[in-house]
Write an enzyme that holds these catalytic residues in place. Structure first.
Site, PDB file in Angstrom:
ATOM      1  N   ASP A  70      -0.292   5.175   0.742  1.00  0.00           N
ATOM      2  CA  ASP A  70      -0.584   6.180   1.801  1.00  0.00           C
ATOM      3  C   ASP A  70      -0.643   5.495   3.168  1.00  0.00           C
ATOM      4  O   ASP A  70      -1.400   4.551   3.347  1.00  0.00           O
ATOM      5  CB  ASP A  70      -1.940   6.856   1.517  1.00  0.00           C
ATOM      6  N   ASP A 122      -1.824  -0.283   5.825  1.00  0.00           N
ATOM      7  CA  ASP A 122      -2.098   0.415   7.091  1.00  0.00           C
ATOM      8  C   ASP A 122      -3.575   0.384   7.446  1.00  0.00           C
ATOM      9  O   ASP A 122      -3.957   0.919   8.498  1.00  0.00           O
ATOM     10  CB  ASP A 122      -1.600   1.881   7.013  1.00  0.00           C
ATOM     11  N   ASP A 141       0.864  -1.184   0.000  1.00  0.00           N
ATOM     12  CA  ASP A 141       0.000   0.000   0.000  1.00  0.00           C
ATOM     13  C   ASP A 141       0.905   1.240   0.000  1.00  0.00           C
ATOM     14  O   ASP A 141       2.112   1.150   0.276  1.00  0.00           O
ATOM     15  CB  ASP A 141      -0.846  -0.064   1.281  1.00  0.00           C
TER      16      ASP A 141
END
Ligand SMILES: O=C(CO)COP(=O)(O)O
Ligand SMILES: [Mg+2]
Length: 260
Positions: free
Chosen positions: A15, A209, A13
């Site tokens: 961001d 996240d 991922d």
């Protein structure tokens, strides 16, 4: 990390894992450098549909992360691929940025507010009331509602940023119509990523996240899943979920020694 095969491919991922709105997560540069030196296949898999892969590669380089455009797969590209398969040569009214409009133009879509087949909502940092009103009216008129990603917020150094999922909820509240989300955790996004790197679930890791997009989609695809605490989920929140990642680490810096 559980005792399955060693990690041969990495999906990460963006961001909250590598950057916060363009600011690098400490250690992310070294992680990417070691990953590239290792020769292992990897792909950045982001629900951020704002930028084209080429523009994103330039922004990531400015943050000290050398990631080529071909190693970036966005929810905008996944949405364009989906619509191209569903309704080739269709038309869409788009609320979003160049990452999404470029991807739709590249598959030959017409972008219009005159009787479009779809309303497509993406990520932007400049949501316009006028555009959202137009989208609502077109959906009321029968346009099909597509959204690039369900993320309610995105991380930044200053705190949460309202994201596509939050704006989609406003449009749903106004129209009573739920969008079809194409980005993570939709299995299509993970399948196209594994195909792109010729990865196999038992030897591929997904770093993220968010539990409700990155980790759940990696888990359901049978991947090693690694939650980093540098994004939107804190350690005390992990146990509230009915599923667990394979690993929880503070940040991607803790994964450098796992690469080789
Ligand atoms: O842009 C996002 C929500 O604003 C999420 O992007 P990532 O999937 O890279 O975390
Ligand atoms: Mg993220």
């Amino acid at each position: 990390m559980d005792e399955r095969k060693p990690i041969e491919c990495w999906l990460s991922d963006m961001d909250g894992v590598l950057v916060h709105e363009g600011h690098p997560v400490p250690g992310a540069d070294e992680f990417i450098r070691r990953l590239r030196e290792s020769g292992k296949r990897f792909l950045v898999l982001t629900n951020n549909s704002i930028y084209t892969p080429r523009d994103l590669a330039v922004r990531l380089r400015a943050a000290g992360l050398e990631i080529p455009p071909e190693s970036i797969w966005t929810s905008a590209l996944a949405t364009a691929r989906f619509l191209d398969g569903q309704r080739p040569g269709g038309s869409a009214y788009v609320v979003g940025e160049a990452g999404l409009t470029t991807a739709l133009h590249e598959i030959g879509y017409v972008l219009t507010d005159i009787a479009p087949d779809y309303v497509v909502l993406g990520e932007t940092r400049t949501y316009s009331f006028t555009q959202i009103t137009r989208a609502i009216r077109l959906i009321e008129g029968g346009a099909r509602f597509i959204a690039t990603n369900p993320d309610p917020v995105g991380p930044s150094n200053e705190g949460s940023l309202p994201a596509c999922g939050a704006v989609a909820a406003m449009i749903t509240k106004a129209t009573g119509v739920e969008p079809y989300f194409v980005g993570k955790p939709n299995p299509m996004m993970m399948r196209s990523a594994l195909r792109a790197i010729d990865g196999h679930s038992e030897s591929t890791a997904m770093i993220g996240d968010r539990m409700d997009t990155d980790i759940v989609s990696g888990m359901e695809a049978g991947l090693h899943t690694i939650l980093v605490l540098s994004g939107v989920v804190s350690r005390d929140q992990v146990d509230r979920y009915p599923f667990r990642p394979s690993m929880v680490v503070d940040s991607v810096a803790d994964l450098i020694e796992l690469i080789d």
